[in-house]
Design a protein around this motif. Structure first.
Motif, PDB file in Angstrom:
ATOM      1  N   LYS A 142      -9.712   1.397 -11.994  1.00  0.00           N
ATOM      2  CA  LYS A 142     -10.045   2.796 -11.742  1.00  0.00           C
ATOM      3  C   LYS A 142     -11.229   3.188 -12.607  1.00  0.00           C
ATOM      4  O   LYS A 142     -11.442   2.646 -13.692  1.00  0.00           O
ATOM      5  CB  LYS A 142      -8.861   3.714 -12.077  1.00  0.00           C
ATOM      6  CG  LYS A 142      -7.626   3.452 -11.246  1.00  0.00           C
ATOM      7  CD  LYS A 142      -7.811   3.916  -9.842  1.00  0.00           C
ATOM      8  CE  LYS A 142      -6.534   3.723  -9.037  1.00  0.00           C
ATOM      9  NZ  LYS A 142      -6.656   4.235  -7.696  1.00  0.00           N
ATOM     10  N   GLU A 199     -12.659  15.503  -1.512  1.00  0.00           N
ATOM     11  CA  GLU A 199     -13.263  15.311  -2.839  1.00  0.00           C
ATOM     12  C   GLU A 199     -14.770  15.082  -2.731  1.00  0.00           C
ATOM     13  O   GLU A 199     -15.547  15.619  -3.531  1.00  0.00           O
ATOM     14  CB  GLU A 199     -12.607  14.122  -3.551  1.00  0.00           C
ATOM     15  CG  GLU A 199     -11.180  14.374  -3.967  1.00  0.00           C
ATOM     16  CD  GLU A 199     -10.475  13.130  -4.494  1.00  0.00           C
ATOM     17  OE1 GLU A 199      -9.601  13.285  -5.358  1.00  0.00           O
ATOM     18  OE2 GLU A 199     -10.796  12.012  -4.030  1.00  0.00           O
ATOM     19  N   LEU A 205     -13.050   7.793  -2.642  1.00  0.00           N
ATOM     20  CA  LEU A 205     -12.613   9.180  -2.726  1.00  0.00           C
ATOM     21  C   LEU A 205     -12.279   9.637  -1.315  1.00  0.00           C
ATOM     22  O   LEU A 205     -12.788   9.090  -0.334  1.00  0.00           O
ATOM     23  CB  LEU A 205     -13.735  10.076  -3.257  1.00  0.00           C
ATOM     24  CG  LEU A 205     -14.152   9.926  -4.701  1.00  0.00           C
ATOM     25  CD1 LEU A 205     -15.373   9.054  -4.810  1.00  0.00           C
ATOM     26  CD2 LEU A 205     -14.428  11.278  -5.281  1.00  0.00           C
ATOM     27  N   LEU A 214     -17.464   3.953  -4.349  1.00  0.00           N
ATOM     28  CA  LEU A 214     -16.309   4.564  -4.990  1.00  0.00           C
ATOM     29  C   LEU A 214     -15.390   5.114  -3.912  1.00  0.00           C
ATOM     30  O   LEU A 214     -15.848   5.596  -2.874  1.00  0.00           O
ATOM     31  CB  LEU A 214     -16.751   5.679  -5.934  1.00  0.00           C
ATOM     32  CG  LEU A 214     -17.636   5.243  -7.092  1.00  0.00           C
ATOM     33  CD1 LEU A 214     -18.023   6.440  -7.950  1.00  0.00           C
ATOM     34  CD2 LEU A 214     -16.955   4.190  -7.934  1.00  0.00           C
ATOM     35  N   VAL A 252     -11.171   7.744  -9.750  1.00  0.00           N
ATOM     36  CA  VAL A 252     -11.546   7.189  -8.448  1.00  0.00           C
ATOM     37  C   VAL A 252     -11.359   5.679  -8.455  1.00  0.00           C
ATOM     38  O   VAL A 252     -11.428   5.032  -9.496  1.00  0.00           O
ATOM     39  CB  VAL A 252     -13.008   7.538  -8.076  1.00  0.00           C
ATOM     40  CG1 VAL A 252     -13.205   9.031  -7.975  1.00  0.00           C
ATOM     41  CG2 VAL A 252     -13.993   6.963  -9.067  1.00  0.00           C
ATOM     42  N   LEU A 302     -12.590  13.131 -12.563  1.00  0.00           N
ATOM     43  CA  LEU A 302     -11.877  12.597 -11.402  1.00  0.00           C
ATOM     44  C   LEU A 302     -11.532  11.137 -11.660  1.00  0.00           C
ATOM     45  O   LEU A 302     -12.311  10.413 -12.268  1.00  0.00           O
ATOM     46  CB  LEU A 302     -12.782  12.626 -10.170  1.00  0.00           C
ATOM     47  CG  LEU A 302     -12.965  13.906  -9.401  1.00  0.00           C
ATOM     48  CD1 LEU A 302     -14.040  13.701  -8.352  1.00  0.00           C
ATOM     49  CD2 LEU A 302     -11.682  14.305  -8.728  1.00  0.00           C
TER      50      LEU A 302
END
Length: 152
Positions: free
Chosen positions: A116, A88, A84, A82, A25, A23
């Motif tokens: 990121k 997710e 998200l 983080l 994030v 992913l």
């Protein structure tokens, strides 16, 4: 599409874990942390991600204090949130709780002006799995060297 500029990689991510999904994030940082990251003063070794109270945090990421940051510098090892979306996060909660997966930071990079984090979802390897991977890598190196020496 912007080319991502790599800042740091986790050297033990693929050695200790079998990564099955990834992913991208975002990460919540302060201004002095961004300046320090731009100078390349970040370390992802021994980091992991954890779900607390319905939010995902990265733990153990070391961002050295910015030299000119004085009172604005934050703790280098603080937990960072983080970014998200809820869907997710719910997917990650299901994977971690039911299937025993771990959330492993793989790399940190700039995408445009944003920082990121590539977050891997994987299972920890046993010692014999690590040995098999090392043996495969050695065999591939030997085959490549042998083929290279045979070519004129």
């Amino acid at each position: 599409m912007m080319n991502p500029k790599l800042i740091a990689k986790n050297p033990t991510a693929y050695h200790n874990y079998t990564i099955e999904d990834k992913l991208e994030v975002g990460i919540v940082l302060s201004g002095t942390e961004i300046k320090s990251i731009r100078n390349g003063r970040v370390n992802l070794k021994d980091t992991y991600a954890m779900i607390k109270h319905g939010e995902v945090f990265i733990i153990g990421m070391h961002i050295s204090p910015y030299e000119h940051g004085n009172i604005f510098n934050k703790d280098p090892l603080r937990d960072r949130k983080l970014l998200l979306n809820k869907r997710e996060i719910n997917k990650l909660i299901g994977l971690v709780k039911q299937k025993g997966y771990s959330l492993v930071p793989i790399s940190l990079y700039f995408k445009g002006s944003f920082v990121k984090l590539e977050l891997g979802i994987g299972q920890g390897k046993k010692l014999y799995d690590k040995r098999q991977d090392i043996a495969k890598k050695d065999a591939q190196k030997q085959i490549a060297a042998h083929l290279k020496s045979k070519q004129y």
